[in-house]
Design a protein around this motif. Sequence first.
Motif, mmCIF file in Angstrom:
data_model
loop_
_atom_site.group_PDB
_atom_site.id
_atom_site.type_symbol
_atom_site.label_atom_id
_atom_site.label_comp_id
_atom_site.label_asym_id
_atom_site.label_seq_id
_atom_site.Cartn_x
_atom_site.Cartn_y
_atom_site.Cartn_z
ATOM 1 N N PRO A 68 0.840 -1.200 0.000
ATOM 2 C CA PRO A 68 0.000 0.000 0.000
ATOM 3 C C PRO A 68 0.879 1.256 0.000
ATOM 4 O O PRO A 68 1.877 1.323 0.723
ATOM 5 C CB PRO A 68 -0.783 -0.120 1.322
ATOM 6 N N LEU A 69 0.520 2.231 -0.807
ATOM 7 C CA LEU A 69 1.339 3.436 -0.889
ATOM 8 C C LEU A 69 1.425 4.163 0.443
ATOM 9 O O LEU A 69 2.425 4.828 0.722
ATOM 10 C CB LEU A 69 0.796 4.384 -1.973
ATOM 11 N N ASP A 70 0.380 4.030 1.261
ATOM 12 C CA ASP A 70 0.412 4.687 2.561
ATOM 13 C C ASP A 70 0.858 3.740 3.670
ATOM 14 O O ASP A 70 0.752 4.060 4.855
ATOM 15 C CB ASP A 70 -0.963 5.272 2.910
ATOM 16 N N GLY A 71 1.379 2.554 3.269
ATOM 17 C CA GLY A 71 1.746 1.557 4.274
ATOM 18 C C GLY A 71 3.227 1.234 4.326
ATOM 19 O O GLY A 71 3.631 0.309 5.041
ATOM 20 N N LEU A 72 4.056 1.967 3.564
ATOM 21 C CA LEU A 72 5.494 1.696 3.563
ATOM 22 C C LEU A 72 6.090 1.993 4.934
ATOM 23 O O LEU A 72 5.888 3.077 5.487
ATOM 24 C CB LEU A 72 6.187 2.553 2.508
ATOM 25 N N HIS A 73 6.817 1.036 5.493
ATOM 26 C CA HIS A 73 7.470 1.211 6.785
ATOM 27 C C HIS A 73 8.891 1.732 6.550
ATOM 28 O O HIS A 73 9.721 1.031 5.969
ATOM 29 C CB HIS A 73 7.543 -0.117 7.532
ATOM 30 N N VAL A 74 9.149 2.930 6.971
ATOM 31 C CA VAL A 74 10.475 3.532 6.827
ATOM 32 C C VAL A 74 11.037 3.773 8.219
ATOM 33 O O VAL A 74 10.581 4.668 8.937
ATOM 34 C CB VAL A 74 10.405 4.858 6.041
ATOM 35 N N SER A 75 12.012 2.956 8.585
ATOM 36 C CA SER A 75 12.620 3.106 9.903
ATOM 37 C C SER A 75 13.472 4.367 9.958
ATOM 38 O O SER A 75 13.805 4.959 8.925
ATOM 39 C CB SER A 75 13.499 1.886 10.212
ATOM 40 N N ARG A 76 13.846 4.756 11.162
ATOM 41 C CA ARG A 76 14.694 5.937 11.306
ATOM 42 C C ARG A 76 16.045 5.735 10.611
ATOM 43 O O ARG A 76 16.559 6.641 9.968
ATOM 44 C CB ARG A 76 14.901 6.263 12.785
ATOM 45 N N SER A 77 16.578 4.523 10.742
ATOM 46 C CA SER A 77 17.883 4.255 10.115
ATOM 47 C C SER A 77 17.775 4.300 8.594
ATOM 48 O O SER A 77 18.668 4.809 7.914
ATOM 49 C CB SER A 77 18.423 2.897 10.568
ATOM 50 N N LEU A 78 16.664 3.774 8.038
ATOM 51 C CA LEU A 78 16.477 3.831 6.589
ATOM 52 C C LEU A 78 16.288 5.268 6.137
ATOM 53 O O LEU A 78 16.829 5.681 5.104
ATOM 54 C CB LEU A 78 15.273 2.980 6.178
ATOM 55 N N ARG A 79 15.545 6.040 6.895
ATOM 56 C CA ARG A 79 15.348 7.443 6.535
ATOM 57 C C ARG A 79 16.685 8.179 6.482
ATOM 58 O O ARG A 79 16.929 9.000 5.598
ATOM 59 C CB ARG A 79 14.405 8.116 7.529
ATOM 60 N N ARG A 80 17.556 7.857 7.427
ATOM 61 C CA ARG A 80 18.886 8.477 7.413
ATOM 62 C C ARG A 80 19.681 8.011 6.196
ATOM 63 O O ARG A 80 20.370 8.794 5.546
ATOM 64 C CB ARG A 80 19.650 8.144 8.698
ATOM 65 N N SER A 81 19.566 6.712 5.868
ATOM 66 C CA SER A 81 20.320 6.166 4.741
ATOM 67 C C SER A 81 19.923 6.808 3.425
ATOM 68 O O SER A 81 20.773 7.038 2.550
ATOM 69 C CB SER A 81 20.110 4.647 4.640
ATOM 70 N N THR A 82 18.632 7.101 3.250
ATOM 71 C CA THR A 82 18.178 7.668 1.976
ATOM 72 C C THR A 82 18.859 8.998 1.667
ATOM 73 O O THR A 82 18.979 9.371 0.499
ATOM 74 C CB THR A 82 16.643 7.869 1.973
ATOM 75 N N ARG A 83 19.327 9.699 2.703
ATOM 76 C CA ARG A 83 19.991 10.983 2.477
ATOM 77 C C ARG A 83 21.368 10.797 1.832
ATOM 78 O O ARG A 83 21.921 11.745 1.271
ATOM 79 C CB ARG A 83 20.153 11.730 3.802
ATOM 80 N N ASP A 84 21.900 9.587 1.921
ATOM 81 C CA ASP A 84 23.227 9.325 1.367
ATOM 82 C C ASP A 84 23.183 8.890 -0.096
ATOM 83 O O ASP A 84 24.228 8.681 -0.712
ATOM 84 C CB ASP A 84 23.940 8.237 2.183
#
Length: 225
Positions: A68-84
């Motif tokens: 589901p587009l509104d169901g993606l689980h983005v952890s804090r660590s993954l959110r930080r990784s996406t910035r790299d």
Amino acid sequence: MPVEPPATVWTFGDPRNYDALDDLVGIGADLEPGTLLAAYRRGLFPMPSGHPGDPMYWFCPVLRGVLPLDGLHVSRSLRRSTRDFESRVDTAFEEVVAACADPRREQGWIDDDIREAYCELHRLGWAHSVETWQDGRLVGGLYGVAIGGLFAGESMFHRVTDASKSALVSLVGLLHDEHASQRLIDVQWRTDHLASLGVVEVPRSAYLARLEVAVALPLPAAFAG
């Protein structure tokens, strides 16, 4: 915009009448662009049997993996990784498919016929890659088929931690527009790994109903050329 290929000479029947207990619903046909598109529009996707020379297998899972587009689980660590990472679309499609098809990967299933077929779909504007780059190097990504509001994910890979997950985050972002509530990300089957990212199972009948709505939607801007 995608180029509609010649129609397939094969028929996949009515998916509402498939065996209610079996994911495997057909054997044979071919991997021509028109055949692949007809299959996806009916809820099917191909996979090799694993034995060279065998005909293609076609699946329509009894329980379908959907994100589901509104169901993606983005952890804090993954959110930080996406910035790299830097996200790109369709700049290295064949490289992404080749990386997904690496024979050293466990449970690899993508053979040369599949690679060639999806690269042709890409040339016609139907198959797309969402790529993760770092310091000018391709480090992860995914590819799939986009038909209207359907994105049928085929495979993903990573060479750096969280690179494939970052590609999935980017894909979800690309699909968030005024039609987001009706768009459909199909991942074929739910696995424990995919479930940790928010993938759920839906019955075949529910998937087919959502598919009918999704394929009639306009393409998201990122895939519309």
